[in-house]
Scaffold this motif. Structure first.
Motif, mmCIF file in Angstrom:
data_model
loop_
_atom_site.group_PDB
_atom_site.id
_atom_site.type_symbol
_atom_site.label_atom_id
_atom_site.label_comp_id
_atom_site.label_asym_id
_atom_site.label_seq_id
_atom_site.Cartn_x
_atom_site.Cartn_y
_atom_site.Cartn_z
ATOM 1 N N UNK A 18 0.834 -1.204 0.000
ATOM 2 C CA UNK A 18 0.000 0.000 0.000
ATOM 3 C C UNK A 18 0.866 1.250 0.000
ATOM 4 N N UNK A 19 1.848 1.289 0.876
ATOM 5 C CA UNK A 19 2.736 2.452 0.952
ATOM 6 C C UNK A 19 3.442 2.688 -0.385
ATOM 7 N N UNK A 20 3.895 1.626 -1.014
ATOM 8 C CA UNK A 20 4.561 1.755 -2.308
ATOM 9 C C UNK A 20 3.629 2.258 -3.390
ATOM 10 N N UNK A 21 2.413 1.766 -3.395
ATOM 11 C CA UNK A 21 1.454 2.214 -4.401
ATOM 12 C C UNK A 21 1.032 3.661 -4.164
ATOM 13 N N UNK A 22 0.940 4.059 -2.915
ATOM 14 C CA UNK A 22 0.625 5.457 -2.619
ATOM 15 C C UNK A 22 1.748 6.352 -3.141
ATOM 16 N N UNK A 23 2.990 5.944 -2.909
ATOM 17 C CA UNK A 23 4.131 6.729 -3.409
ATOM 18 C C UNK A 23 4.113 6.828 -4.936
ATOM 19 N N UNK A 24 3.811 5.723 -5.586
ATOM 20 C CA UNK A 24 3.843 5.697 -7.046
ATOM 21 C C UNK A 24 2.639 6.380 -7.691
ATOM 22 N N UNK A 25 1.450 6.118 -7.149
ATOM 23 C CA UNK A 25 0.226 6.515 -7.836
ATOM 24 C C UNK A 25 -0.639 7.524 -7.076
ATOM 25 N N UNK A 26 -0.406 7.661 -5.786
ATOM 26 C CA UNK A 26 -1.239 8.544 -4.971
ATOM 27 C C UNK A 26 -2.292 7.767 -4.198
ATOM 28 N N UNK A 27 -2.762 8.352 -3.138
ATOM 29 C CA UNK A 27 -3.713 7.705 -2.221
ATOM 30 C C UNK A 27 -5.054 7.398 -2.882
ATOM 31 N N UNK A 29 -5.624 6.489 -6.017
ATOM 32 C CA UNK A 29 -5.534 5.562 -7.135
ATOM 33 C C UNK A 29 -6.117 4.203 -6.761
ATOM 34 N N UNK A 30 -6.744 3.551 -7.738
ATOM 35 C CA UNK A 30 -7.391 2.271 -7.470
ATOM 36 C C UNK A 30 -6.406 1.202 -7.004
ATOM 37 N N UNK A 31 -5.156 1.291 -7.459
ATOM 38 C CA UNK A 31 -4.162 0.286 -7.051
ATOM 39 C C UNK A 31 -3.807 0.435 -5.578
ATOM 40 N N UNK A 32 -3.718 1.676 -5.105
ATOM 41 C CA UNK A 32 -3.467 1.918 -3.688
ATOM 42 C C UNK A 32 -4.674 1.486 -2.861
ATOM 43 N N UNK A 33 -5.870 1.755 -3.377
ATOM 44 C CA UNK A 33 -7.089 1.365 -2.660
ATOM 45 C C UNK A 33 -7.239 -0.151 -2.591
ATOM 46 N N UNK A 34 -6.869 -0.831 -3.656
ATOM 47 C CA UNK A 34 -6.913 -2.291 -3.648
ATOM 48 C C UNK A 34 -5.997 -2.851 -2.562
ATOM 49 N N UNK A 56 -12.442 -0.331 5.532
ATOM 50 C CA UNK A 56 -13.442 -0.596 4.496
ATOM 51 C C UNK A 56 -14.278 0.650 4.204
ATOM 52 N N UNK A 57 -14.664 1.387 5.247
ATOM 53 C CA UNK A 57 -15.424 2.623 5.057
ATOM 54 C C UNK A 57 -14.618 3.619 4.221
ATOM 55 N N UNK A 58 -13.359 3.755 4.551
ATOM 56 C CA UNK A 58 -12.494 4.681 3.818
ATOM 57 C C UNK A 58 -12.366 4.273 2.351
ATOM 58 N N UNK A 59 -12.129 2.995 2.116
ATOM 59 C CA UNK A 59 -11.984 2.498 0.752
ATOM 60 C C UNK A 59 -13.294 2.690 -0.014
ATOM 61 N N UNK A 60 -14.410 2.382 0.621
ATOM 62 C CA UNK A 60 -15.717 2.539 -0.023
ATOM 63 C C UNK A 60 -15.958 3.995 -0.425
ATOM 64 N N UNK A 61 -15.659 4.898 0.475
ATOM 65 C CA UNK A 61 -15.846 6.317 0.192
ATOM 66 C C UNK A 61 -15.015 6.753 -1.018
ATOM 67 N N UNK A 62 -13.795 6.280 -1.079
ATOM 68 C CA UNK A 62 -12.914 6.652 -2.189
ATOM 69 C C UNK A 62 -13.325 5.963 -3.486
ATOM 70 N N UNK A 63 -13.812 4.730 -3.402
ATOM 71 C CA UNK A 63 -14.316 4.056 -4.592
ATOM 72 C C UNK A 63 -15.509 4.813 -5.176
ATOM 73 N N UNK A 66 -14.151 7.708 -7.025
ATOM 74 C CA UNK A 66 -13.358 7.300 -8.179
ATOM 75 C C UNK A 66 -14.205 6.651 -9.279
ATOM 76 N N UNK A 67 -15.075 5.720 -8.883
ATOM 77 C CA UNK A 67 -15.817 4.918 -9.852
ATOM 78 C C UNK A 67 -17.294 5.282 -9.973
ATOM 79 N N UNK A 68 -17.865 5.915 -8.944
ATOM 80 C CA UNK A 68 -19.305 6.169 -8.919
ATOM 81 C C UNK A 68 -20.037 5.082 -8.147
ATOM 82 N N UNK A 69 -21.282 5.351 -7.832
ATOM 83 C CA UNK A 69 -22.073 4.451 -6.977
ATOM 84 C C UNK A 69 -22.444 3.123 -7.620
ATOM 85 N N UNK A 70 -22.525 3.083 -8.949
ATOM 86 C CA UNK A 70 -23.029 1.897 -9.645
ATOM 87 C C UNK A 70 -21.941 0.951 -10.129
ATOM 88 N N UNK A 71 -20.709 1.345 -9.997
ATOM 89 C CA UNK A 71 -19.602 0.491 -10.464
ATOM 90 C C UNK A 71 -19.571 -0.788 -9.616
#
Length: 93
Positions: A18-27, A29-34, A56-63, A66-71
């Motif tokens: 996670x830390x590496x993906x945040x550094x590379x792509x930002x907090x 980004x879907x890869x960091x969220x995954x 999970x709440x944090x990830x859901x909020x960011x999804x 990023x993707x919208x409610x219906x994704x």
């Protein structure tokens, strides 16, 4: 490590990922969220339900942003949050 039941080691590896993906792509980004979502899964297996739900709440909020409610990813994460909330409610009573 995760599939072998070595949860502490898996947690550490997912946190590093996670830390590496945040550094590379930002907090946001879907890869960091995954990777962050994988941390929550390990915490669930460790029995740390409250901490897992917070993530999970944090990830859901960011999804949603990023993707919208219906994704499908957003919808699945919302379902997981609701299931975890229900599980926590039954263990607290």
């Amino acid at each position: 490590q995760y599939s072998l039941g070595q949860l502490d080691e898996a947690l550490e590896l997912f946190q590093q990922a996670h830390e590496g993906r945040v550094r590379l792509y930002g907090e946001q980004d879907w890869r960091a969220l995954l990777a962050k979502n994988l941390i929550a899964l390990v915490l669930l297996d460790k029995g740390e339900l409250t901490r897992a739900l917070e993530i999970k709440h944090e990830v859901y909020s960011k999804y949603k942003m990023l993707f919208g409610n219906e994704h499908p990813t957003t919808v699945n994460t919302k379902r997981e949050v609701e299931e975890l909330e229900a599980k926590l409610a039954t263990t607290e009573n």
